[in-house]
Scaffold this motif. Structure first.
Motif, PDB file in Angstrom:
ATOM      1  N   VAL A 122       8.441   5.066 -11.107  1.00 10.85           N
ATOM      2  CA  VAL A 122       8.522   6.371 -10.471  1.00 10.85           C
ATOM      3  C   VAL A 122       7.129   6.925 -10.337  1.00 10.85           C
ATOM      4  CG1 VAL A 122       9.383   8.719 -10.682  1.00 10.85           C
ATOM      5  CG2 VAL A 122      10.743   6.830 -11.514  1.00 10.85           C
TER       6      VAL A 122
ATOM      7  N   LEU B 194      11.751   1.750  -5.882  1.00 11.53           N
ATOM      8  CA  LEU B 194      13.007   2.346  -6.335  1.00 11.53           C
ATOM      9  C   LEU B 194      14.214   1.815  -5.564  1.00 11.53           C
ATOM     10  CD1 LEU B 194      12.098   6.108  -6.880  1.00 11.53           C
ATOM     11  CD2 LEU B 194      11.973   4.201  -8.472  1.00 11.53           C
TER      12      LEU B 194
ATOM     13  N   LEU C 251      11.104   2.111 -15.931  1.00  9.54           N
ATOM     14  CA  LEU C 251      11.466   3.057 -14.873  1.00  9.54           C
ATOM     15  C   LEU C 251      10.356   4.089 -14.697  1.00  9.54           C
ATOM     16  CD1 LEU C 251      13.490   4.238 -12.864  1.00  9.54           C
ATOM     17  CD2 LEU C 251      14.538   5.482 -14.755  1.00  9.54           C
TER      18      LEU C 251
ATOM     19  N   GLU D 297      13.038  11.020  -5.953  1.00  5.21           N
ATOM     20  CA  GLU D 297      11.976  10.425  -6.765  1.00  5.21           C
ATOM     21  C   GLU D 297      11.396  11.453  -7.740  1.00  5.21           C
ATOM     22  OE1 GLU D 297       9.448   7.782  -4.795  1.00  5.21           O
ATOM     23  OE2 GLU D 297       8.033   7.620  -6.454  1.00  5.21           O
TER      24      GLU D 297
END
Ligand code: ADP
Ligand code: MG
Length: 699
Positions: free
Chosen positions: A686, A184, A682, A237
């Motif tokens: 994550v 990230l 994404l 997160e």
């Protein structure tokens, strides 16, 4: 330094098959999972004290010194085994005692340097102090101490693994951990000052206070409040995972084809005819927002948020009228039979001059009646239906459901909302709630919903006067009620539901009602609770609404939605047992008409000071939003958000309240990724906390 986060737990020294099973049951399968198993609190065991300076009993201290003696002493009580020791640190010596840990005499030896952390008590000899049952750790020249001499993380036990053993394991995992590249890193918003993952994981377990240690107190508080940059990095997160889910829902909805609605002059006329009063400005604005949505190509998903008594029902009714006039079916879902019955009655009256008489579908109807309503819904002859959970049963099929309305939305889970929506082909959705919630929470629970605010009360309302009373004021209260009811007012008297048994609470209410009848001669007192058959309940409610019943003794069945404008007094028994939001809802049952209204909070003998403060706060304001914020704040860092009930991942670190900045940032990151067509990329970057198994309940 070789362990990647994905290595199995057994890669850590000391974890065998049994250990792996115990951790697997707690949702911890890999080194990464273990590092997300966070301490629920910290203890400050840094700064060892000089023994000579220890003079205050009952303080908790850290000392470090040499063991000059350690022996087991036989106690007179045969079941008690006592180990006594003496430590010396050059400034003085201190007696130490442990109970029922005889193995200590073989683990610890004279001459060893040890760290101890425990509480000082007056010594048995009556002279000086001794350290009782301290945590201990043998000093190791090579390594810094794990359990003592620092700010120490406290873990919940895992199966047979004590918190202390979990700590040892985490320390070993961190020791062997390979270099982590933070997936990230390029996405962390610069202004939040978040460290990369590896650093964050190390520091949340073994935090090191900044610099010279002068700010230890502030740092310690930051830790407890999960405010350190390291906590915030992990929270970000988790919040990003939530944001991805919300963004997906939004995109999915925008791709659907909505049931078309048109607004003609004819509809406007019939709406005007239906209205029993002038809409407030807020009601008009909100209605315009809804009607605009109903005309779009993709289905509406709108949350109507308005404090108790702000007039949401009429907005729902007029929205329904628009969908009905365009030839669609409309369903209104309510959490209790009482409320469903009331809505059914209200809508029957309002829509009397239209062709859309509502049907009622609740669990307690006779089977044949339910059958009839279901047939009508399936073949399309029934246009509008009001009901409870009975509406979302499999047996219920709609011919052409165009608009689903959920009242008191906070009483339902996302699964129930979904079940209702699935009865149509992408129908419009309007959800309403009278429990205002902070924006950060609204964003998270209802992230895929647009929000309309009803921020104006209908005219002629005066705020409810709230007072706190105890048992001593009962005679005065009876007198007050007699007068108030004598002058044409009506009252509720609410009892906390005794959870263990509805039967007991039904009996308690009945006996209370007898006492109330005696205290209020000539007043018709009725009883209402969940075990009273629906038909009877309806007739009691009708008698109360019609003004024939002066006093209604009830459980919290009347908590939500009930609307009797003439009711002017709400007495809440054992008010300390209710939460702020619930009290505000209950109070919202009065002050709905022109009559000056009161809420009496009766407190029992064991009302804690904290509960007192809560009740005082409620008495000081009628602003539902302030109450909701306070309710949320009071629950503190460990607030129960019930996210799972919404089909959302539970958090380990994140708090929607404490980390609201991180939440907003995460939403922006997810929206931007979606814009670039990179939402799914994404999602894989994550580490979704939803996949971590059962979460640790926060602090
Ligand atoms: P809630 O938002 O708590 O669901 P309701 O829809 O039950 O509130 O409305 C509360 C009361 O206010 C009802 O008796 C309703 O008839 C009345 N009411 C709603 N809107 C208006 C208005 N614009 N003018 C006067 N009374 C209104
Ligand atoms: Mg309502």
């Amino acid at each position: 330094m070789t362990l990647p986060l994905s290595s199995p737990l057994s890669a850590i020294r000391g974890v065998g098959a049994a250990g792996e099973r115990a951790f697997a049951a707690a949702g911890v399968g890999s080194v990464g999972d273990l590092l997300w198993y966070l301490p629920h609190r910290y203890e400050d065991r840094s700064n060892p004290r000089r023994i000579a300076s220890l003079t205050t009993p009952d303080t908790t201290v850290t000392v470090v010194g040499r063991l000059v003696q350690i022996v087991e002493r036989r106690a007179r009580n045969r079941h008690l085994r006592i180990v006594e020791a003496v430590v010396d640190d050059d400034t003085g010596s201190l007696a130490v005692v442990w109970f029922n840990q005889p193995y200590l005499t073989t683990t610890l030896h004279e001459g060893m340097r040890v760290w101890l952390y425990g509480t000082l008590r007056p010594a048995r000899s009556g002279w000086g102090l001794q350290l009782v049952a301290p945590e201990w750790e043998v000093e190791d020249e090579e390594e810094s101490p794990v359990h003592l001499g620092r700010i120490v993380p406290m873990y919940r036990r895992v199966g047979t693994w004590s918190g202390r053993r979990v700590r040892t394991l985490v320390a070993r995992a961190l020791e062997g951990l390979a270099e982590i590249t933070d997936p990230l890193a390029p996405l962390l918003p610069a202004d939040l000052g978040l460290p990369p993952l590896g650093e964050a994981l190390r520091s949340v377990h073994f935090p090191v206070p900044p610099g010279d240690g002068t700010r230890v107190d502030g740092f310690f508080e930051d830790l407890a409040m999960r405010r350190t940059p390291h906590h915030r990095r992990l929270a970000f997160e988790e919040l990003l995972a939530l944001a991805v889910v919300l963004e997906r829902e939004l995109r999915r909805r925008h791709r659907q084809q909505a049931p078309a609605c048109a607004v003609t002059d004819e509809i406007r006329d019939s709406a005007r005819n239906v209205l029993p009063f002038h809409l407030t400005g807020a009601q008009r604005r909100v209605l315009a927002e809804i009607v605009a949505d109903l005309q779009k190509e993709y289905p509406m998903a709108r949350l109507l948020q308005g404090d108790v008594g702000s007039g949401k029902t009429i907005v729902a009714a007029l929205s329904a009228l628009v969908a009905l006039a365009s030839g669609h079916q409309v369903a209104l879902l309510a959490p209790t039979e009482l409320l469903a019955q009331q809505h059914h009655l209200t809508l029957s009256r309002l829509l009397r001059t239209t062709p859309y008489g509502p049907e009622l579908l609740i669990g307690s109807l006779p089977a044949a009646e339910k059958q009839r309503v279901r047939r009508g819904l399936a073949d399309g002859t029934a246009h509008l239906v009001v009901g409870t959970h009975a509406l979302i049963e499999d047996a219920v099929v709609f011919g052409r459901l165009g608009l689903a309305i959920v009242d008191e939305q906070h009483r339902f889970g996302v699964a129930q909302r979904q079940a209702l929506l699935e009865k149509g082909e992408a129908p419009h959705l309007l959800v309403m709630t009278a429990t205002p919630i902070p924006r950060s929470l609204a964003l998270s629970l209802y992230g895929d919903l647009e929000v309309s605010l009803l921020d104006e009360m209908p005219p002629g309302r005066s705020p409810v006067r709230t007072v706190m009373r105890d048992d001593a004021s009962r005679p005065k209260l009876a007198e007050f009620l007699r007068r108030e009811i004598g002058e044409g007012g009506q009252a509720y008297w609410v009892f906390p539901l005794i959870e263990e048994s509805e039967k007991i609470s039904a009996r308690a209410i009945a006996s209370h009602a007898r006492a109330v009848r005696q205290a209020l001669p000539g007043v018709r007192v009725e009883v209402l609770h969940g075990r009273i058959p629906a038909v009877e309940r309806e007739s009691v409610m009708a008698a109360f609404a019609g003004g024939d019943v002066g006093m209604l003794c009830a459980t919290t069945v009347i908590e939500v939605g009930v609307d009797v404008p003439n009711a002017s007094v709400m007495v809440i028994e054992n008010a300390e047992r209710f939460g702020l939001a619930q009290l505000h809802q209950l109070r919202g049952r009065v002050g709905r008409g022109r009559r000056r209204s009161f809420c009496v909070l009766l407190t029992g003998k064991d009302c804690s000071p904290e509960a007192m403060r809560r009740l005082k706060f409620l008495a000081s304001t009628s602003d539902g939003f302030r109450i909701a914020e306070e309710d949320f704040r009071l629950r503190g860092p460990g607030e129960f958000t019930g996210l799972r009930q919404w089909g959302r991942p539970e958090f380990r670190v994140a708090s929607l309240w404490l980390h609201r900045r991180e939440l907003e940032a995460a939403r922006a990151v997810a929206a931007a990724a979606a814009q670039r067509g990179e939402l799914e990329a994404l999602a894989t970057a994550v580490r979704c906390p939803g996949e971590l198994g059962p979460a640790v309940p926060a602090g």
